[in-house]
Design an enzyme around this catalytic site. Structure first.
Site, mmCIF file in Angstrom:
data_model
loop_
_atom_site.group_PDB
_atom_site.id
_atom_site.type_symbol
_atom_site.label_atom_id
_atom_site.label_comp_id
_atom_site.label_asym_id
_atom_site.label_seq_id
_atom_site.Cartn_x
_atom_site.Cartn_y
_atom_site.Cartn_z
ATOM 1 N N ASP A 38 0.822 -1.232 0.000
ATOM 2 C CA ASP A 38 0.000 0.000 0.000
ATOM 3 C C ASP A 38 0.845 1.268 0.000
ATOM 4 O OD1 ASP A 38 0.701 -0.355 2.724
ATOM 5 O OD2 ASP A 38 -1.323 0.062 3.479
ATOM 6 N N GLY A 123 -2.419 -5.678 18.247
ATOM 7 C CA GLY A 123 -1.276 -6.524 17.920
ATOM 8 C C GLY A 123 -1.653 -7.798 17.189
ATOM 9 N N ALA A 124 -2.946 -7.965 16.895
ATOM 10 C CA ALA A 124 -3.383 -9.168 16.184
ATOM 11 C C ALA A 124 -3.231 -8.993 14.664
ATOM 12 C CB ALA A 124 -4.827 -9.489 16.520
ATOM 13 N N GLY A 125 -2.853 -7.796 14.245
ATOM 14 C CA GLY A 125 -2.719 -7.541 12.805
ATOM 15 C C GLY A 125 -4.066 -7.352 12.135
ATOM 16 N N LEU A 126 -5.075 -7.005 12.932
ATOM 17 C CA LEU A 126 -6.414 -6.796 12.376
ATOM 18 C C LEU A 126 -6.787 -5.310 12.375
ATOM 19 C CD1 LEU A 126 -8.230 -9.763 14.151
ATOM 20 C CD2 LEU A 126 -7.419 -9.663 11.808
ATOM 21 N N SER A 128 -6.688 -2.790 14.757
ATOM 22 C CA SER A 128 -7.492 -2.139 15.793
ATOM 23 C C SER A 128 -7.154 -0.647 15.855
ATOM 24 C CB SER A 128 -7.271 -2.801 17.143
ATOM 25 O OG SER A 128 -5.913 -2.788 17.461
ATOM 26 N N SER A 129 -5.933 -0.273 15.501
ATOM 27 C CA SER A 129 -5.590 1.153 15.580
ATOM 28 C C SER A 129 -6.327 1.959 14.516
ATOM 29 C CB SER A 129 -4.082 1.366 15.502
ATOM 30 O OG SER A 129 -3.566 0.858 14.313
ATOM 31 N N ASP A 173 -5.505 -0.019 5.807
ATOM 32 C CA ASP A 173 -6.320 -0.331 6.991
ATOM 33 C C ASP A 173 -7.452 0.669 7.166
ATOM 34 O OD1 ASP A 173 -4.251 -2.079 7.178
ATOM 35 O OD2 ASP A 173 -3.374 -1.218 8.977
ATOM 36 N N TYR A 223 8.942 -1.597 10.436
ATOM 37 C CA TYR A 223 7.973 -1.166 9.422
ATOM 38 C C TYR A 223 8.485 0.099 8.715
ATOM 39 C CZ TYR A 223 3.493 0.015 7.274
ATOM 40 O OH TYR A 223 2.500 0.296 6.364
HETATM 41 C C1 GLA Z 1 -0.001 -2.408 8.481
HETATM 42 C C2 GLA Z 1 -0.166 -1.014 7.896
HETATM 43 C C3 GLA Z 1 -0.769 -1.071 6.496
HETATM 44 C C4 GLA Z 1 -0.007 -2.046 5.611
HETATM 45 C C5 GLA Z 1 0.202 -3.376 6.314
HETATM 46 C C6 GLA Z 1 1.096 -4.297 5.544
HETATM 47 O O1 GLA Z 1 -1.241 -2.997 8.703
HETATM 48 O O2 GLA Z 1 -0.981 -0.208 8.718
HETATM 49 O O3 GLA Z 1 -0.789 0.230 5.932
HETATM 50 O O4 GLA Z 1 1.189 -1.509 5.159
HETATM 51 O O5 GLA Z 1 0.758 -3.213 7.609
HETATM 52 O O6 GLA Z 1 0.503 -4.650 4.348
#
Ligand code: GLA
Length: 380
Positions: A38, A123-126, A128-129, A173, A223
């Site tokens: 992205d 921190g689940a990668g979903l 939440s932020s 996100d 990141y």
């Molecule tokens: C996080 C970032 C997104 C994206 C993903 C990786 O979720 O907030 O913008 O870069 O990592 O695809």
């Protein structure tokens, strides 16, 4: 959406502030494929889910704002004058960031009270932020009639993440959480911010998430480092972003950059291509094709982009022992969080076996989520 949580948030708000709030549901997201593309102006394939943040918000008749984090049972009071990011402020910075950026854009923010809680662990990668940021900007837009479009709102949320949380995230996100559509995956062009929606129905298969329940702390700096490598390589290639680069072009640069940077840029170019192939596979109902692309995506994230971790790799590798699972990969920024799995319906026993093996290896209990694909942010 979690009705019990909605009721709890609402009643907590009444207890604390004694007024009737507006209620917002702001979802988290999954991403079928297209990771770390992205912020390279590339393509992603997310969808909003039925889990996320519930926020209750109303005007305050005092001179300050009070925000209560329901899950942490923590309240924070602040004045609207001179908002600054807080060191280690975690959830507070998402709220402060959105408010400060609205003010910078000339929006008049009045004191407000808010209670929020969620059913996705951070921190689940979903995301939440992003869900939290969107709930604040969307809630304030309604409450104070700020007249913002959804597109304007997601950029405000993103800017809050950059400037207050310190993560130079892309737009995936915030977009998915705001613009999600029920039962649809969104093939999003992160340059034009236009999406094509794809009906999601995998027939005999479904998407299941397995949360490693680890979140390695290096994730934020790693990141931002990845993002600057991508920008550096794009500038050496004289393109605006890696979305415009080709493998041939990158090969010509190979001797001038480190092998690590070469592999990272190559990953982005290839992953971007995989998103297109995945959309074609979905169009032609080729779920095995889609699953294969998910495995390739994971391999790139693990070996080239290097944002995976042992726990994620273990979960993905383990799925290869079962023919009922036809695709799996880490999802989101990496270094922990969830894997997303394309798995035959009713495969509870297999999931149980994977959970046991993971527990044995890492002494951590992973969580399994079955998610439904839902509409984006809305008032309740
Ligand atoms: C996080 C970032 C997104 C994206 C993903 C990786 O979720 O907030 O913008 O870069 O990592 O695809």
């Amino acid at each position: 959406m979690n009705d019990i949580l909605v009721a709890s948030i609402q009643s907590k708000f009444s207890d604390l502030f004694n007024s009737t709030p507006q209620l917002i549901f702001s979802p988290g997201r999954i991403n079928i494929i297209g990771e770390h593309t992205d912020y390279n102006d590339g393509f992603v394939f997310p969808a909003a889910i039925d889990k996320g943040i519930i926020a209750a918000i109303d005007k305050s008749d005092t001179n300050f704002c009070v925000v209560h984090a329901y899950d942490k049972n923590e309240s924070y009071q602040f004045s609207l004058d001179d908002i600054e990011p807080i060191t280690n402020g975690n959830w507070k910075n998402y709220i402060l960031g959105v408010v400060a950026i609205l003010q910078e854009k000339g929006k008049k923010i009045e004191p407000f009270n808010m209670v929020f809680g969620g059913d996705i662990p951070s921190g689940a990668g979903l995301s939440s932020s992003a869900a939290l940021e969107n709930s604040v900007v969307f809630g304030l837009n309604e409450l104070l009639s700020l007249g913002l479009s959804k597109k304007e709102m997601i950029f405000i949320s993103q800017q809050a993440e950059h400037e207050y949380a310190g993560v130079k995230c892309g737009i995936m996100d915030q977009y998915a959480s705001m613009f999600g559509q029920k039962n649809k995956g969104l093939l999003l062009d992160c340059r034009s911010i236009e999406a094509t929606s794809f009906h999601i129905d995998f027939k005999d298969y479904e998407l299941i998430l397995i949360n490693t329940n680890v979140n390695h702390s290096l994730s934020e700096s790693a990141y931002n480092d990845r993002r600057s490598v991508c920008e550096k390589v794009a500038s050496l290639l004289y393109v605006k972003a890696l979305r415009d680069a080709t493998e041939e072009g990158l090969l010509k640069l190979k001797s001038q950059i480190s092998e690590e940077d070469f592999q990272k840029a190559l990953y982005v170019i290839q992953e971007n291509n995989r998103v297109h192939l995945a959309s074609m596979a979905m169009e032609s109902n080729d779920i095995f094709g889609l699953g294969g692309l998910m495995y390739k995506s994971h391999s790139g994230l693990q070996n080239q982009y290097k944002v995976s971790c042992d726990e994620l790799d273990f979960l993905v590798d383990k799925t290869k022992e079962f023919q009922e699972i036809i695709g799996a990969r880490m999802m989101g920024g990496g270094f922990g969080g969830c894997t997303i799995n394309l798995i035959k319906n009713n495969s509870e026993e297999i999931l149980e076996t994977i959970i046991k093996a993971y527990q044995l290896k890492f002494n951590i209990e992973p969580s399994v989520y079955q998610v439904n694909i839902e509409d984006g942010v809305k008032m309740l």
